[in-house]
Design a protein around this motif. Structure first.
Motif, PDB file in Angstrom:
ATOM      1  N   VAL A 109      11.156   7.936  -0.168  1.00 27.12           N
ATOM      2  CA  VAL A 109      10.150   7.578   0.830  1.00 27.12           C
ATOM      3  C   VAL A 109      10.862   7.026   2.063  1.00 27.12           C
ATOM      4  CG1 VAL A 109       8.052   6.267   1.313  1.00 27.12           C
ATOM      5  CG2 VAL A 109       8.536   7.025  -1.029  1.00 27.12           C
ATOM      6  N   HIS A 110      10.670   7.684   3.202  1.00 26.44           N
ATOM      7  CA  HIS A 110      11.304   7.283   4.466  1.00 26.44           C
ATOM      8  C   HIS A 110      10.334   6.476   5.316  1.00 26.44           C
ATOM      9  CE1 HIS A 110      14.283  10.902   4.210  1.00 26.44           C
ATOM     10  NE2 HIS A 110      14.719   9.839   3.568  1.00 26.44           N
ATOM     11  N   LEU A 111      10.739   5.265   5.626  1.00 27.07           N
ATOM     12  CA  LEU A 111       9.956   4.419   6.528  1.00 27.07           C
ATOM     13  C   LEU A 111      10.722   4.131   7.816  1.00 27.07           C
ATOM     14  CD1 LEU A 111       8.480   1.782   4.022  1.00 27.07           C
ATOM     15  CD2 LEU A 111       7.657   4.064   4.585  1.00 27.07           C
ATOM     16  N   ASP A 112      11.858   4.795   7.996  1.00 34.09           N
ATOM     17  CA  ASP A 112      12.674   4.542   9.189  1.00 34.09           C
ATOM     18  C   ASP A 112      12.471   5.596  10.271  1.00 34.09           C
ATOM     19  OD1 ASP A 112      13.840   6.598   7.817  1.00 34.09           O
ATOM     20  OD2 ASP A 112      15.895   5.837   7.938  1.00 34.09           O
ATOM     21  N   PRO A 136       5.971   7.723   8.484  1.00 31.59           N
ATOM     22  CA  PRO A 136       6.415   7.550   7.095  1.00 31.59           C
ATOM     23  C   PRO A 136       6.003   8.747   6.238  1.00 31.59           C
ATOM     24  CG  PRO A 136       5.471   5.511   7.928  1.00 31.59           C
ATOM     25  CD  PRO A 136       5.178   6.557   8.950  1.00 31.59           C
ATOM     26  N   HIS A 137       6.871   9.148   5.302  1.00 30.78           N
ATOM     27  CA  HIS A 137       6.593  10.321   4.484  1.00 30.78           C
ATOM     28  C   HIS A 137       7.482  10.311   3.243  1.00 30.78           C
ATOM     29  CE1 HIS A 137       9.920  11.337   7.200  1.00 30.78           C
ATOM     30  NE2 HIS A 137      10.404  12.002   6.164  1.00 30.78           N
ATOM     31  N   ALA A 175       2.711   5.990  -2.758  1.00 36.08           N
ATOM     32  CA  ALA A 175       3.848   6.789  -3.228  1.00 36.08           C
ATOM     33  C   ALA A 175       3.799   6.977  -4.744  1.00 36.08           C
ATOM     34  CB  ALA A 175       5.167   6.138  -2.812  1.00 36.08           C
ATOM     35  N   LYS A 176       3.413   5.926  -5.463  1.00 37.42           N
ATOM     36  CA  LYS A 176       3.275   6.032  -6.918  1.00 37.42           C
ATOM     37  C   LYS A 176       2.199   7.048  -7.288  1.00 37.42           C
ATOM     38  CE  LYS A 176       4.783   1.432  -8.472  1.00 37.42           C
ATOM     39  NZ  LYS A 176       4.346   0.215  -9.182  1.00 37.42           N
ATOM     40  N   ASP A 177       1.100   7.050  -6.538  1.00 34.63           N
ATOM     41  CA  ASP A 177       0.036   8.025  -6.787  1.00 34.63           C
ATOM     42  C   ASP A 177       0.542   9.451  -6.563  1.00 34.63           C
ATOM     43  OD1 ASP A 177      -1.746   6.062  -7.442  1.00 34.63           O
ATOM     44  OD2 ASP A 177      -2.810   6.064  -5.523  1.00 34.63           O
ATOM     45  N   VAL A 178       1.323   9.636  -5.497  1.00 36.44           N
ATOM     46  CA  VAL A 178       1.877  10.960  -5.213  1.00 36.44           C
ATOM     47  C   VAL A 178       2.855  11.369  -6.315  1.00 36.44           C
ATOM     48  CG1 VAL A 178       3.181  12.365  -3.573  1.00 36.44           C
ATOM     49  CG2 VAL A 178       1.613  10.615  -2.721  1.00 36.44           C
ATOM     50  N   TYR A 179       3.702  10.424  -6.749  1.00 36.76           N
ATOM     51  CA  TYR A 179       4.669  10.678  -7.815  1.00 36.76           C
ATOM     52  C   TYR A 179       3.940  11.090  -9.101  1.00 36.76           C
ATOM     53  CZ  TYR A 179       8.662   9.899 -10.958  1.00 36.76           C
ATOM     54  OH  TYR A 179       9.663  10.058 -11.890  1.00 36.76           O
ATOM     55  N   ASP A 215       0.815  -1.219   0.000  1.00 39.95           N
ATOM     56  CA  ASP A 215       0.000   0.000   0.000  1.00 39.95           C
ATOM     57  C   ASP A 215       0.844   1.263   0.000  1.00 39.95           C
ATOM     58  OD1 ASP A 215      -2.462  -1.109  -0.198  1.00 39.95           O
ATOM     59  OD2 ASP A 215      -2.991  -0.951   1.928  1.00 39.95           O
ATOM     60  N   ILE A 216       1.945   1.255   0.753  1.00 41.39           N
ATOM     61  CA  ILE A 216       2.780   2.461   0.810  1.00 41.39           C
ATOM     62  C   ILE A 216       3.432   2.717  -0.546  1.00 41.39           C
ATOM     63  CG2 ILE A 216       4.928   1.333   1.581  1.00 41.39           C
ATOM     64  CD1 ILE A 216       3.590   4.732   2.812  1.00 41.39           C
TER      65      ILE A 216
END
Length: 485
Positions: A160-163, A167-168, A139-143, A134-135
């Motif tokens: 994309v930061h997941l750490d 997440p953002h 992210a693809k939709d935002v891109y 899903d993330i």
């Protein structure tokens, strides 16, 4: 999960530093990595979950082989576009737009990790956590949204930061239109009102085109509220990046000053050398002119061998012509060297002045940082005190509870939002509005016949405290009424 909202933060700059790029790409040295772990909410065991979206909406691991400034240079070189800041002693054109895309913490964590149990405590081991599809789809939709609005060819990085806890996306965008940098035309508009309208529209479009299907509401953009909706770590990182930028500017200016000082010393030696050459050539010219005049006089008065005198005159004229050419060349070079030396000294004065200005900015920024952190700590302290009061009051007996009846602490703990709102209106002199607000929210305990106003010699702190106390009284229910909840 309560009404998850989207987050969209636009920040413009005159470039991006290697330090900022390393932060985005997580391309830090071991020492810097350890330092980051001690200072923030990074989780190194989730670092491998980070990814980036590239041309065509493809997902790939974060590529650290070329940093973001190098990626930008590649884009400009390929398209034949000149960076307007290139060669300037100090950048002055807005060439980078950094956009942070995200949403409410719980919703973004759900997109990234699904139902997996992630331990967000420091030094936790989350190496077993897997990135959810899903993330990537979000992210693809935002891109796609950014590409459609600003051009895919203008995206220098989409990380994309997941750490981190929330997440953002970090999108580094070049504001280019029709083969040239055009930040004002694309983003800013003609004035602050047009900029505000464009940011509101951007936020609305992002909601309608992307986040509607991802279950996030529009929320309020930072450009509308003027607030910085960041987690503690994001806030710390923002301060760190701004501080790093100032320090790097000072360091760069000091380096330029050093280079200018070297250039000035070389230019001074060149001017000195040319001045000596010109002086020597002028002496030689005067000597040859004197000998030529003497030879011409001897020939005129028939003193000596006429043929020899004629030959000597011819040679002296030839030598004089050569000296004159050399003298003209050295005089021209001396004038050029003088102009270069003056220019170098002017540049040095300007850079030195700007360096001092930057040092002053760094000092004032340091004070501002302390002020912001102080405010943040006070907010946290107040929240913690309120929380402790509420927990303690449950365990208090009736007699103990009566001791706090009517206190500001009790009022803040029970109706903090309303008291703060009422106090704000009082502070701003909106007494009638504050009274109406208090009464419409079940208040009335302050009375309506009280003399109210700011004393001439009352400072902001004393006035604010009195407003808080008055708001606390006004928000108490009138006698015989129960407070509205």
């Amino acid at each position: 999960m309560m009404n998850p909202k989207q987050v969209l933060d636009v920040q413009v700059s005159k470039g991006i530093t290697a330090a900022q790029s390393n932060e985005h790409l997580r391309d830090r040295s071991e020492r810097a990595e350890k330092y980051a772990m001690t200072k923030g909410n990074y989780d190194p065991t989730r670092k491998h979950l980070n990814f980036e979206v590239v041309s065509g909406g493809k997902i790939r691991p974060v590529d650290t082989s070329r940093n973001i400034p190098e990626r930008m240079a590649d884009i400009l070189r390929f398209r034949g576009i000149k960076d307007p800041n290139e060669g300037l002693p100090e950048p002055k054109y807005r060439t980078v737009v950094n956009i942070i895309f995200g949403g409410s913490r719980e919703r973004m964590q759900e997109l990234a990790f699904g139902s997996q149990k992630v331990d967000y405590e420091k030094d936790a081991d989350n190496s077993h956590i897997q990135r959810k599809a899903d993330i990537e789809r979000w992210a693809k939709d935002v891109y796609s949204f950014v590409s459609g609005r600003y051009g895919e060819q203008n995206i220098a990085a989409f990380i994309v930061h997941l750490d981190e806890i929330n997440p953002h996306v970090h999108c580094t965008l070049l504001p280019i239109k029709d083969g040239r940098f055009a930040y004002k035309e694309i983003f800013a508009g003609k004035d602050k009102f047009e900029y505000s309208a464009r940011m509101k529209q951007l936020h609305s479009d992002f909601f309608s085109e992307v986040n509607t299907k991802w279950g996030m509401s529009r929320g309020t953009s930072i450009s509308e509220t003027g607030a910085r909706h960041r987690s503690t770590e994001e806030y710390r990182r923002m301060l760190s990046e701004e501080c790093t930028s100032i320090e790097e500017n000072i360091k760069r200016h000091q380096q330029v000053l050093g280079e200018l000082q070297t250039d000035i010393r070389l230019a001074e030696r060149r001017v000195k050398g040319l001045t000596t050459m010109v002086a020597n050539l002028e002496v030689q010219k005067a000597e040859k002119e004197s000998l030529l005049s003497a030879a011409e006089l001897d020939l005129k008065e028939n003193k000596g061998n006429a043929a020899e005198l004629a030959y000597r005159i011819k040679m002296l004229e030839k030598e004089l012509q050569g000296i004159s050419r050399q003298l003209a060349d050295k005089q021209e070079k001396l004038q050029t060297a003088d102009r270069q030396l003056i220019s170098l000294k002017e540049n040095m004065d300007a850079i030195a002045e700007r360096t001092e200005t930057l040092k002053e900015e760094a000092y004032h920024y340091s004070q501002d940082v302390h002020s912001k952190v102080d405010t943040l700590l006070k907010d946290v302290l107040l929240e913690d005190m309120v929380s402790e009061y509420r927990s303690a009051s449950v365990q208090m007996g009736e007699s103990e509870r009566q001791l706090l009846d009517g206190s500001l602490m009790q009022s803040i703990a029970e109706r903090g939002t309303e008291v703060m709102h009422c106090a704000t209106m009082l502070f701003l002199g909106m007494v009638d509005d504050a009274t109406t607000f208090a009464e419409s929210h079940g208040g009335g305990g302050g009375g309506s016949d009280l003399k109210w106003g700011r004393d001439e010699d009352e400072d902001n702190r004393a006035w604010a405290l009195r407003c808080m106390r008055m708001a606390s009284r006004m928000m108490r229910p009138a006698i015989g009424k129960k407070p509205k909840r």
